[in-house]
Design an enzyme around this catalytic site. Sequence first.
Site, short mmCIF file in Angstrom:
data_model
loop_
_atom_site.label_atom_id
_atom_site.label_comp_id
_atom_site.label_asym_id
_atom_site.label_seq_id
_atom_site.Cartn_x
_atom_site.Cartn_y
_atom_site.Cartn_z
N GLU A 75 0.83 -1.20 0.00
CA GLU A 75 0.00 0.00 0.00
C GLU A 75 0.87 1.25 0.00
OE1 GLU A 75 0.48 -2.38 2.18
OE2 GLU A 75 -0.78 -2.14 3.96
N ALA A 177 8.74 -35.73 -7.38
CA ALA A 177 8.59 -35.86 -8.84
C ALA A 177 8.77 -37.34 -9.13
CB ALA A 177 9.64 -35.03 -9.54
N LEU A 227 20.56 -27.87 -4.82
CA LEU A 227 19.38 -27.50 -4.02
C LEU A 227 19.18 -25.98 -3.91
CD1 LEU A 227 19.46 -30.19 -1.14
CD2 LEU A 227 18.10 -30.21 -3.24
N SER A 245 21.66 -38.14 10.05
CA SER A 245 21.79 -38.63 11.43
C SER A 245 23.23 -38.81 11.86
CB SER A 245 21.10 -39.99 11.58
OG SER A 245 19.84 -39.95 11.02
C1 AOF Z 1 4.62 -6.78 4.40
N1 AOF Z 1 4.18 -6.26 3.23
O1 AOF Z 1 2.73 -5.13 2.01
C2 AOF Z 1 2.27 -5.47 4.31
C3 AOF Z 1 2.74 -6.03 5.53
O2 AOF Z 1 8.93 -5.30 9.21
P1 AOF Z 1 7.99 -4.67 8.25
O3 AOF Z 1 7.90 -3.18 8.38
O4 AOF Z 1 8.23 -5.08 6.81
O5 AOF Z 1 6.52 -5.17 8.66
C4 AOF Z 1 6.12 -6.49 8.48
C5 AOF Z 1 4.69 -6.67 8.92
O6 AOF Z 1 3.84 -5.73 8.31
C6 AOF Z 1 4.16 -8.04 8.51
O7 AOF Z 1 4.42 -8.96 9.52
C7 AOF Z 1 2.67 -7.78 8.37
O8 AOF Z 1 2.05 -8.01 9.61
C8 AOF Z 1 2.54 -6.29 8.05
N2 AOF Z 1 2.03 -5.94 6.69
N3 AOF Z 1 3.91 -6.69 5.51
O9 AOF Z 1 5.68 -7.39 4.46
C9 AOF Z 1 3.05 -5.59 3.12
N4 AOF Z 1 1.13 -4.79 4.24
ZN ZN Z 2 2.61 -1.79 6.06
#
Ligand code: AOF
Ligand code: ZN
Length: 386
Positions: A75, A177, A227, A245
Amino acid sequence: MRESPCFARCRPDMPPAWIFLVAMTDKELMRRAIALARRGSCGAHPNPIVGAVLAKKGRIIAEAWHACFGGPHAEAAALRKAGGRARGADLYVTLEPCSTHGKTPPCTEAIKAAGAARVFIGASDPNPCHSCRGGEILRAAGIQVKTGLLRRECEALNPAFAKYMRTRLPYVTLKTAQSLDGRIADAAGRSRWISSPQSRRFAHKLRAEADAVIAGVGTVLADDPLLNVRGFKVPRQPWVVILDSRLRIPPKARVFKNDRVIVAVVGKAPAAAVKRLPAHAEVLELPKDRDGRPSLPALLKALGSIGISHILVEGGGKVAGSFISQGLVDRYCCIIAPMVIGGTDSKSSVVWPDRLNAARKTLGVQAEVKDIRRLGPDLMLEVIFK
Ligand code: AOF
Ligand code: ZN
């Protein structure tokens, strides 16, 4: 190994021209935000994938998604693109906006400052720091907020994030697979190229979406795989975890070309054997389960504690069998190639001791099909266990 730059895109990001011309309904705009969110699937984790669309009278004026862990939230990125045009606009966002300072400033503040008129939220945030607070903060600022638009679809974008927030344990995707008869190699161990190039690309996408890739030492000894992720840009290669292990892994195994490698052993690892490993390899000492193998619940707990939220289990058969028989698989992607390997000593994709079946009242572990896809000549069945 060098890290790729932080351009975690799996698809080109130019929107089609029509997208800005057509007036869309609320649901269509949220569907667009969902499609945008998916573009972050290789780069955003362990954070959620999120898409955002800004529109006026149903016409999109800006759109964005969370592309890269630690980077701008969806956003915030959409608001930045729109600049002054965001005033009075409607925001459609698949996840509730965050409300505290993390690696980025709170999105609720950016939305208020930009002067958005209405905010449509898909799923509420399973992160307890934000859950339900974002909507309340926006409403208190006089912004109209509608929650739960296409909630189920929006929630389905982030099963790993939701599980990890709830339990601090990683979400487990298993991939095999195999041939039509469920084999991954013949008796001589020949296993290369059972699946098609399209399936192999799909498998690399699964790796790109995970924080860690797990395999047994048998797979390392048989195939010496790397990997890592190839063919997709990722901000960081996933951890590679080898279940071993008795610390049999050869110090020259190709998996050690990866930056972040964990060898999970049972009990105390002999110092001399640890010393022979490359310096960057980490040895994780785990308690043993009843078959003398590293305890998988203990492994998941240890990986969760270092921030690993999603693991991809890649085999071989005994590793796949241990995860399924212990009820630890959240999602199983079974790639089936149109071939039969046959034989009596060929290797099966899923193996566990017969005593486990003998102890069952009914036959097998039941699953439910979630998705079926063609991957070139192959078939991919995505199932969850009941
Ligand atoms: C995201 N992307 O578009 C939205 C999120 O450490 P930060 O600032 O990146 O915050 C992470 C948190 O923000 C994430 O755990 C989630 O709860 C919230 N929203 N996170 O990575 C986004 N809108
Ligand atoms: Zn945010």
